[in-house]
Design a protein around this motif. Structure first.
Motif, mmCIF file in Angstrom:
data_model
loop_
_atom_site.group_PDB
_atom_site.id
_atom_site.type_symbol
_atom_site.label_atom_id
_atom_site.label_comp_id
_atom_site.label_asym_id
_atom_site.label_seq_id
_atom_site.Cartn_x
_atom_site.Cartn_y
_atom_site.Cartn_z
ATOM 1 N N THR A 133 2.227 -6.867 -14.046
ATOM 2 C CA THR A 133 2.177 -7.829 -12.939
ATOM 3 C C THR A 133 1.426 -9.088 -13.356
ATOM 4 O O THR A 133 1.780 -10.192 -12.933
ATOM 5 C CB THR A 133 1.526 -7.218 -11.686
ATOM 6 N N LEU A 134 0.406 -8.933 -14.211
ATOM 7 C CA LEU A 134 -0.314 -10.106 -14.711
ATOM 8 C C LEU A 134 0.581 -10.961 -15.617
ATOM 9 O O LEU A 134 0.318 -12.151 -15.799
ATOM 10 C CB LEU A 134 -1.568 -9.680 -15.473
ATOM 11 N N ARG A 135 1.612 -10.361 -16.184
ATOM 12 C CA ARG A 135 2.580 -11.108 -16.985
ATOM 13 C C ARG A 135 3.659 -11.755 -16.113
ATOM 14 O O ARG A 135 4.615 -12.334 -16.628
ATOM 15 C CB ARG A 135 3.232 -10.195 -18.025
ATOM 16 N N GLY A 136 3.522 -11.634 -14.806
ATOM 17 C CA GLY A 136 4.421 -12.333 -13.891
ATOM 18 C C GLY A 136 5.623 -11.551 -13.427
ATOM 19 O O GLY A 136 6.558 -12.131 -12.863
ATOM 20 N N ILE A 137 5.618 -10.223 -13.652
ATOM 21 C CA ILE A 137 6.739 -9.402 -13.202
ATOM 22 C C ILE A 137 6.224 -8.420 -12.145
ATOM 23 O O ILE A 137 5.555 -7.444 -12.477
ATOM 24 C CB ILE A 137 7.378 -8.623 -14.370
ATOM 25 N N PRO A 138 6.487 -8.659 -10.867
ATOM 26 C CA PRO A 138 6.054 -7.715 -9.826
ATOM 27 C C PRO A 138 6.815 -6.403 -9.941
ATOM 28 O O PRO A 138 7.950 -6.375 -10.438
ATOM 29 C CB PRO A 138 6.373 -8.449 -8.525
ATOM 30 N N LEU A 139 6.203 -5.348 -9.474
ATOM 31 C CA LEU A 139 6.857 -4.042 -9.576
ATOM 32 C C LEU A 139 6.741 -3.278 -8.272
ATOM 33 O O LEU A 139 5.847 -3.517 -7.457
ATOM 34 C CB LEU A 139 6.275 -3.226 -10.734
ATOM 35 N N THR A 140 7.652 -2.319 -8.129
ATOM 36 C CA THR A 140 7.637 -1.377 -7.019
ATOM 37 C C THR A 140 7.530 0.020 -7.595
ATOM 38 O O THR A 140 8.197 0.347 -8.584
ATOM 39 C CB THR A 140 8.916 -1.499 -6.174
ATOM 40 N N THR A 141 6.694 0.845 -7.000
ATOM 41 C CA THR A 141 6.526 2.208 -7.474
ATOM 42 C C THR A 141 6.441 3.157 -6.287
ATOM 43 O O THR A 141 6.439 2.728 -5.127
ATOM 44 C CB THR A 141 5.279 2.340 -8.374
ATOM 45 N N VAL A 142 6.377 4.436 -6.599
ATOM 46 C CA VAL A 142 6.334 5.479 -5.578
ATOM 47 C C VAL A 142 5.102 6.327 -5.826
ATOM 48 O O VAL A 142 4.786 6.666 -6.975
ATOM 49 C CB VAL A 142 7.605 6.350 -5.626
ATOM 50 N N ALA A 143 4.398 6.685 -4.762
ATOM 51 C CA ALA A 143 3.190 7.500 -4.875
ATOM 52 C C ALA A 143 3.348 8.788 -4.076
ATOM 53 O O ALA A 143 3.880 8.775 -2.959
ATOM 54 C CB ALA A 143 1.973 6.729 -4.369
ATOM 55 N N GLN A 144 2.901 9.869 -4.663
ATOM 56 C CA GLN A 144 2.873 11.153 -3.950
ATOM 57 C C GLN A 144 1.870 11.067 -2.813
ATOM 58 O O GLN A 144 0.760 10.565 -2.977
ATOM 59 C CB GLN A 144 2.479 12.274 -4.914
ATOM 60 N N ARG A 145 2.251 11.544 -1.656
ATOM 61 C CA ARG A 145 1.350 11.510 -0.507
ATOM 62 C C ARG A 145 0.360 12.663 -0.619
ATOM 63 O O ARG A 145 0.739 13.830 -0.551
ATOM 64 C CB ARG A 145 2.131 11.625 0.807
ATOM 65 N N VAL A 146 -0.911 12.311 -0.864
ATOM 66 C CA VAL A 146 -1.957 13.320 -1.008
ATOM 67 C C VAL A 146 -2.736 13.424 0.296
ATOM 68 O O VAL A 146 -2.666 12.558 1.169
ATOM 69 C CB VAL A 146 -2.909 12.955 -2.174
ATOM 70 N N ARG A 147 -3.473 14.514 0.425
ATOM 71 C CA ARG A 147 -4.313 14.732 1.588
ATOM 72 C C ARG A 147 -5.777 14.679 1.167
ATOM 73 O O ARG A 147 -6.115 15.062 0.057
ATOM 74 C CB ARG A 147 -3.984 16.094 2.218
ATOM 75 N N PRO A 148 -6.649 14.164 2.083
ATOM 76 C CA PRO A 148 -6.342 13.658 3.417
ATOM 77 C C PRO A 148 -5.658 12.292 3.363
ATOM 78 O O PRO A 148 -5.645 11.645 2.320
ATOM 79 C CB PRO A 148 -7.720 13.558 4.074
ATOM 80 N N GLU A 149 -5.142 11.873 4.491
ATOM 81 C CA GLU A 149 -4.421 10.609 4.569
ATOM 82 C C GLU A 149 -5.295 9.436 4.141
ATOM 83 O O GLU A 149 -4.813 8.476 3.530
ATOM 84 C CB GLU A 149 -3.910 10.386 5.998
ATOM 85 N N SER A 150 -6.602 9.519 4.418
ATOM 86 C CA SER A 150 -7.498 8.427 4.032
ATOM 87 C C SER A 150 -7.533 8.247 2.522
ATOM 88 O O SER A 150 -7.645 7.119 2.014
ATOM 89 C CB SER A 150 -8.914 8.690 4.552
ATOM 90 N N LEU A 151 -7.428 9.352 1.774
ATOM 91 C CA LEU A 151 -7.434 9.262 0.318
ATOM 92 C C LEU A 151 -6.135 8.644 -0.181
ATOM 93 O O LEU A 151 -6.144 7.806 -1.092
ATOM 94 C CB LEU A 151 -7.635 10.651 -0.284
ATOM 95 N N TYR A 152 -5.007 9.030 0.431
ATOM 96 C CA TYR A 152 -3.723 8.421 0.066
ATOM 97 C C TYR A 152 -3.763 6.915 0.318
ATOM 98 O O TYR A 152 -3.314 6.118 -0.523
ATOM 99 C CB TYR A 152 -2.596 9.069 0.869
ATOM 100 N N ARG A 153 -4.302 6.509 1.464
ATOM 101 C CA ARG A 153 -4.379 5.079 1.772
ATOM 102 C C ARG A 153 -5.275 4.347 0.788
ATOM 103 O O ARG A 153 -4.997 3.196 0.416
ATOM 104 C CB ARG A 153 -4.885 4.875 3.210
ATOM 105 N N ARG A 154 -6.338 5.006 0.326
ATOM 106 C CA ARG A 154 -7.236 4.368 -0.651
ATOM 107 C C ARG A 154 -6.515 4.152 -1.981
ATOM 108 O O ARG A 154 -6.616 3.086 -2.583
ATOM 109 C CB ARG A 154 -8.499 5.216 -0.837
ATOM 110 N N PHE A 155 -5.796 5.182 -2.444
ATOM 111 C CA PHE A 155 -5.030 5.036 -3.682
ATOM 112 C C PHE A 155 -3.999 3.918 -3.540
ATOM 113 O O PHE A 155 -3.811 3.097 -4.447
ATOM 114 C CB PHE A 155 -4.325 6.350 -4.034
ATOM 115 N N THR A 156 -3.304 3.901 -2.396
ATOM 116 C CA THR A 156 -2.271 2.889 -2.182
ATOM 117 C C THR A 156 -2.881 1.490 -2.158
ATOM 118 O O THR A 156 -2.353 0.560 -2.793
ATOM 119 C CB THR A 156 -1.528 3.170 -0.868
#
Length: 321
Positions: A133-156
């Motif tokens: 992304t620092l080289r100017g190419i934005p990316l999209t990825t997928v993250a496994q939903r972990v528990r608790p939800e607050s931890l997933y939101r922090r990773f995201t």
């Protein structure tokens, strides 16, 4: 570990690592790695089960243990650097990266084809995302939903702060596959970890001479959109992060859609095999990936859920060295 305790531990690590001197932080995480290795905990045993397939039956238990120690240190280095990444300067991230093959990726993006980058769990994939992304190419990825939800939101939130678009593997308000398809048809970059079947819908391939299961997403997306399917391997070389963007894996021919996906996934895994064999200590695969281990793991969980006492593991079930 209790979910609330885990969430608090991760929050504390994020806060502490950014403030502590780097030498001290690295020493702490190396100590954590060595403690896990010495106690031969569940994670270390899982890593050794997977590494045993790589090194083969000719390797001694001492050789396997030495490799797993290096592997646990590499794994904890990933976590340390993940926690610290947002505090690193762009100059550090770009300057300490050694990359080859990036022109292959940049051409696929410039030509409007889009690219599916498929990675094994090697090195530091969060750093690789920040680097591109620092080289100017934005990316999209997928993250496994972990528990608790607050931890997933922090990773995201952490990954989004580095410039990545992060979609949930499951439970999202908008269809993840549809969003990935649109990004690719718009000529964008999608990055997916591709050496472990998390949701049980993957395809069986051969990995290091044994049946394993991997996700079908990278092959299916490339087939559906015409995007370039690019394997990427990651490893450490002293203080440097190393990235190799391999040649495109073409979508295989086949009589059926499922056969084309299976063959393409197998071709992708062949590239992973070579990369992992070159840098086995940087393959961070502590979870079951081989079919025999997955079957044993499912049987064990079923017995636990039924309240039965677990049987002693056997070598046929994948017991670690």
């Amino acid at each position: 570990m209790d979910e609330r305790v885990a969430a608090a531990a991760y929050a504390a690590a994020w806060a502490a690592v950014g403030r502590a001197p780097e030498s001290a932080g690295r020493a702490v995480f190396r100590h954590l790695a060595d403690r896990s290795w010495r106690t031969h905990d569940e994670g270390t045993r899982g890593l050794e089960r997977n590494l045993r397939r790589l090194v083969g039956p000719g390797a001694t238990d001492a050789q396997l243990r030495a490799l797993s120690r290096a592997g646990m240190r590499s794994y904890m280095r990933y976590f340390y650097e993940m926690f610290r990444l947002s505090a690193m300067t762009p100059e550090r991230i770009l300057g300490d990266t050694r990359a080859t093959g990036v022109e292959t990726l940049e051409k696929a993006i410039a030509d409007g084809r889009g690219a599916v980058v498929a990675l094994p769990h090697m090195g530091n994939w969060d750093h690789a995302g920040a680097w591109i992304t620092l080289r100017g190419i934005p990316l999209t990825t997928v993250a496994q939903r972990v528990r608790p939800e607050s931890l997933y939101r922090r990773f995201t939130a952490h990954r989004e702060s580095l410039g990545m678009e992060v979609l949930p593997l499951t439970g999202g308000a908008v269809g993840t596959v549809g969003t990935l398809t649109r990004r690719l048809r718009d000529g964008g970059l999608v990055c997916l970890l591709a050496d472990r079947d998390i949701n049980g819908t993957g395809v069986e391939v051969e990995l290091f001479g044994e049946a394993a299961r991997v996700p079908t997403g990278p092959a299916a997306l490339a087939m559906n959109t015409g995007a370039a399917l690019l394997p990427v391997s990651l490893w450490y070389d002293g203080p440097h992060w190393c990235i190799r963007i391999h040649d495109e894996v073409p979508v295989a021919e086949g009589a059926t859609r499922s056969e084309r996906i299976r063959r393409t996934s197998q071709d992708l895994v062949r590239v992973f095999e070579g990369a992992i064999a070159e840098h086995p200590e940087d393959w961070h695969m502590l979870q079951p990936v081989f079919v025999s281990d997955l079957d044993a793991d499912r049987a064990l969980r079923a017995r636990r859920e039924a309240g039965a006492a677990p049987e002693a593991p056997t070598r046929a079930g994948g017991r670690a060295g």
